[in-house]
Design a protein around this motif. Sequence first.
Motif, short mmCIF file in Angstrom:
data_model
loop_
_atom_site.label_atom_id
_atom_site.label_comp_id
_atom_site.label_asym_id
_atom_site.label_seq_id
_atom_site.Cartn_x
_atom_site.Cartn_y
_atom_site.Cartn_z
N ARG A 292 0.92 -1.17 0.18
CA ARG A 292 -0.14 0.10 0.07
C ARG A 292 0.86 1.22 0.14
N PHE B 268 -13.10 6.87 -5.03
CA PHE B 268 -11.75 6.17 -4.78
C PHE B 268 -11.77 5.80 -3.35
N VAL C 230 -5.38 9.54 0.55
CA VAL C 230 -5.84 8.25 -0.25
C VAL C 230 -4.70 7.02 0.10
N GLY D 202 -3.98 3.10 -1.12
CA GLY D 202 -3.85 1.84 -1.88
C GLY D 202 -2.86 1.46 -2.71
N ASP D 203 -3.06 0.35 -3.57
CA ASP D 203 -1.86 -0.13 -4.43
C ASP D 203 -1.27 0.84 -5.44
N LYS E 86 -4.17 2.31 -7.90
CA LYS E 86 -5.15 3.17 -7.47
C LYS E 86 -4.65 4.58 -7.00
N ALA F 140 -4.41 6.42 -10.61
CA ALA F 140 -5.59 6.67 -11.25
C ALA F 140 -6.24 7.82 -10.37
N PHE F 141 -6.02 7.75 -9.11
CA PHE F 141 -6.66 8.88 -8.27
C PHE F 141 -6.02 10.36 -8.69
#
Length: 169
Positions: free
Chosen positions: A85, A109, A125, A127-128, A131, A134-135
């Motif tokens: 993460r 998201f 945020v 995530g991997d 993600k 993309a965010f």
Amino acid sequence: MPSHVLSLLVEDKPGLLTRVAGLFARRGFNIESLAVGVTEVPGLSRITVVVDVDELPLEQVTKQLNKLVNVIKIVELDQTASVQREHMLVKVRADNQTRSNVLEVVGLFRAQIVDYAPDALVVEVTGDKGKVEAFLRALEPFGIKELAQSGLLAIGRGGKSITERVLRG
């Protein structure tokens, strides 16, 4: 060159991080990501390093890391056998006209608003890598004012622990 994630279990001693980073630097490897923190065992820390290297040089660096007195254990974490993460804070422009659109992206998201100003929002945020990237792409049209990103955090999947193996011998 492929990315490799190394998890190092180390004694919490001054100067060790400098010696670890120096091993990579002396071989011309760029550290993509670095995260250091305490573990569940007092006196031990975990260093998570992401580096782009070929297999053979990585093996050489790993052998030299193992020679450092305060390095207890090194594990390469495969993406499928570990949870990985990233954590990011993003300050994005959000005025009266765009705020609802920014909030929609935040909701999609599953990110969190952690600070509010009349002309901007600070969003958190986790995530991997995919993600998080993309965010950022989704927020770019609104205007990213500032960004802070932690190093990758990773831990092996399943019930076994790197510290259990070390403490048992």
